[in-house]
Scaffold this motif. Sequence first.
Motif, PDB file in Angstrom:
ATOM      1  N   PRO B   4       0.779  -1.222   0.000  1.00 20.94           N
ATOM      2  CA  PRO B   4       0.000   0.000   0.000  1.00 20.94           C
ATOM      3  C   PRO B   4       0.825   1.294   0.000  1.00 20.94           C
ATOM      4  O   PRO B   4       0.543   2.207  -0.767  1.00 20.94           O
ATOM      5  CB  PRO B   4      -0.836  -0.106   1.282  1.00 20.94           C
ATOM      6  CG  PRO B   4      -0.983  -1.571   1.494  1.00 20.94           C
ATOM      7  CD  PRO B   4       0.213  -2.250   0.885  1.00 20.94           C
ATOM      8  N   SER B   5       1.841   1.362   0.881  1.00 23.43           N
ATOM      9  CA  SER B   5       2.527   2.649   0.959  1.00 23.43           C
ATOM     10  C   SER B   5       4.038   2.513   0.820  1.00 23.43           C
ATOM     11  O   SER B   5       4.781   3.260   1.414  1.00 23.43           O
ATOM     12  CB  SER B   5       2.186   3.348   2.269  1.00 23.43           C
ATOM     13  OG  SER B   5       2.553   2.506   3.338  1.00 23.43           O
ATOM     14  N   ALA B 119      -7.123   9.288   0.899  1.00 23.27           N
ATOM     15  CA  ALA B 119      -6.700   8.147   1.706  1.00 23.27           C
ATOM     16  C   ALA B 119      -5.218   7.855   1.483  1.00 23.27           C
ATOM     17  O   ALA B 119      -4.466   7.605   2.425  1.00 23.27           O
ATOM     18  CB  ALA B 119      -7.532   6.911   1.373  1.00 23.27           C
ATOM     19  N   VAL B 120      -4.808   7.905   0.216  1.00 22.32           N
ATOM     20  CA  VAL B 120      -3.395   7.665  -0.101  1.00 22.32           C
ATOM     21  C   VAL B 120      -2.532   8.766   0.510  1.00 22.32           C
ATOM     22  O   VAL B 120      -1.493   8.503   1.114  1.00 22.32           O
ATOM     23  CB  VAL B 120      -3.188   7.619  -1.640  1.00 22.32           C
ATOM     24  CG1 VAL B 120      -1.703   7.507  -1.963  1.00 22.32           C
ATOM     25  CG2 VAL B 120      -3.950   6.448  -2.247  1.00 22.32           C
ATOM     26  N   SER B 123      -2.132   8.266   4.246  1.00 21.66           N
ATOM     27  CA  SER B 123      -1.274   7.131   4.546  1.00 21.66           C
ATOM     28  C   SER B 123       0.192   7.448   4.249  1.00 21.66           C
ATOM     29  O   SER B 123       1.088   7.079   5.000  1.00 21.66           O
ATOM     30  CB  SER B 123      -1.786   5.899   3.784  1.00 21.66           C
ATOM     31  OG  SER B 123      -0.715   5.209   3.209  1.00 21.66           O
ATOM     32  N   GLU B 124       0.426   8.169   3.170  1.00 17.41           N
ATOM     33  CA  GLU B 124       1.813   8.526   2.825  1.00 17.41           C
ATOM     34  C   GLU B 124       2.410   9.525   3.819  1.00 17.41           C
ATOM     35  O   GLU B 124       3.563   9.397   4.228  1.00 17.41           O
ATOM     36  CB  GLU B 124       1.871   9.118   1.397  1.00 17.41           C
ATOM     37  CG  GLU B 124       1.666   8.095   0.304  1.00 17.41           C
ATOM     38  CD  GLU B 124       2.654   6.931   0.374  1.00 17.41           C
ATOM     39  OE1 GLU B 124       3.872   7.194   0.421  1.00 17.41           O
ATOM     40  OE2 GLU B 124       2.207   5.778   0.422  1.00 17.41           O
ATOM     41  N   TRP B 126       1.498   9.921   6.853  1.00 18.63           N
ATOM     42  CA  TRP B 126       1.694   9.202   8.109  1.00 18.63           C
ATOM     43  C   TRP B 126       2.987   8.392   8.072  1.00 18.63           C
ATOM     44  O   TRP B 126       3.823   8.467   8.973  1.00 18.63           O
ATOM     45  CB  TRP B 126       0.489   8.292   8.379  1.00 18.63           C
ATOM     46  CG  TRP B 126       0.664   7.461   9.616  1.00 18.63           C
ATOM     47  CD1 TRP B 126       0.987   6.154   9.691  1.00 18.63           C
ATOM     48  CD2 TRP B 126       0.550   7.927  10.965  1.00 18.63           C
ATOM     49  NE1 TRP B 126       1.096   5.751  10.984  1.00 18.63           N
ATOM     50  CE2 TRP B 126       0.829   6.831  11.798  1.00 18.63           C
ATOM     51  CE3 TRP B 126       0.248   9.172  11.546  1.00 18.63           C
ATOM     52  CZ2 TRP B 126       0.808   6.918  13.180  1.00 18.63           C
ATOM     53  CZ3 TRP B 126       0.221   9.258  12.931  1.00 18.63           C
ATOM     54  CH2 TRP B 126       0.489   8.148  13.729  1.00 18.63           C
ATOM     55  N   THR B 127       3.168   7.629   7.015  1.00 20.32           N
ATOM     56  CA  THR B 127       4.368   6.805   6.887  1.00 20.32           C
ATOM     57  C   THR B 127       5.633   7.666   6.954  1.00 20.32           C
ATOM     58  O   THR B 127       6.596   7.339   7.651  1.00 20.32           O
ATOM     59  CB  THR B 127       4.370   6.063   5.528  1.00 20.32           C
ATOM     60  OG1 THR B 127       3.118   5.419   5.368  1.00 20.32           O
ATOM     61  CG2 THR B 127       5.492   5.054   5.454  1.00 20.32           C
TER      62      THR B 127
END
Lengths: 134, 288
Positions: B4-5, B119-120, B123-124, B126-127
């Motif tokens: 996902p990421s 959403a992407v 998540s990015e 956050w990562t």
Amino acid sequence: MNVKRTEELVLAQSEDIVRARQTVRAWMIREGFSLVDQTKMVTAASELARNAVDYGGGGVVLLEQLLEGARAGLRITFTDRGPGIPDLELAQTDGYSTGTGLGMGLGGSRRLVNEFTIASSPGQGTVVTITRWR
Amino acid sequence: MTTPSAGKWAKVLAEDKDAFLEHWLREQKAVISARPDLMVDSELRRESAEFLDLLLAAADEGAAADISAEPWAPSREYLAGISRSRAVQGFTPTETATFVFSLKQPAFALLQAKLKDEAVLLSEVWTFNVLVDKLGLYTTEIFLTSREDIIRRQQAEMLELSTPVVQLWEGILALPLIGTLDSERTQVIMEILLQSIVDRSSGVAIIDITGVPAVDTMVAQNLMKTVAAARLMGAQCIISGIRPQIAQTMVHLGVSFEGVVTTASLADALAHAFRLSNLHVSQAQSRS
Ligand SMILES: Nc1ncnc2c1ncn2[C@@H]1O[C@H](COP(=O)(O)OP(=O)(O)OP(=O)(O)O)[C@@H](O)[C@H]1O
Ligand SMILES: [Mg+2]
């Protein structure tokens, strides 16, 4: 007489004697005392602080900035709760020591300052006060 | 194939690397601009560019979660080097960690502009934040260890510095004392002097007290003991550097260096030592 500022330090071990000396030096400089006066007061303080640690089992030293009319001064009081000094006159005699010292500390510091008082009672401890005026 | 990421943020940053670098540099300067004394612009730019390359290379290999993993080794090493050099240069821990933490703002701005799917994007971001936090903590850790190392080294150096017996001439030693002369230190210094007298078979030792702020009964007594011990070993001592305020204070205190040659300056002491050693100093004849 006016007390303008005070500071209290603990005397427990030999590092505290060093710190007391440095503090006295800083106060003397701030009060505008001459280099000779500074050295005399620092040396007297060193003697009395060491006596409080070595013979009095530790104590406290109180610094007070004095103002009396136009003159300024520094008063330092050394207080311990040690065994006290049985014979004050004898203790202040040059060369008298119950330890391994030269026995010059009390008599010498008396000569280095303008005012010197000592009070002691057996079992109660010892209080020595020195003052130097500018 | 792509988790996902796994490094989507890295692709976005890599595509706009130059602009990203400029933004990051601006962020860093906003924090450390007050310290032009510590860091040259070009150096900061070089370090930033090099680290960015390492970061993107590591992300390319797909490992973002665990910075102790192998792909991150070059980045870690590079950061450690930066932390250490900044600890030496006198940066604060905050200023040092800023190097890494200031990546967040420009990364967020860029990701927000490029990733349309919310959403992407989340998540990015956050990562990336998690990664930066870990790298920032790592930086701080290295910084603190380096500082402790520096302090430990300085302390050891000071202990050595405080007992420097120097040979001024064959048979003539000097011991310049600096600072407070209490208890243990005096003991150590005196032992070193006596040992040096034996090792270098010296006949004269000059103890210079120019750097000693006050001579009380204990200091005087310790000095006299040393002089007596040296004498037993066949060496003569000269005490030099007795400044006027020390001399006056000693007189009132009632202590003296009786039986010891004392001088106001180290130069006077050396002249006396030459006489004791039967050495003559004379001016060379000029040839004009
Ligand atoms: N605070 C104190 N409490 C108890 N006894 C003291 C105290 N101060 C001094 N004395 C006693 O008085 C004696 C004389 O003190 P003084 O400071 O003059 O000499 P010293 O400390 O023995 O040697 P020196 O100070 O020359 O190194 C000491 O040996 C000690 O017995
Ligand atoms: Mg004493």
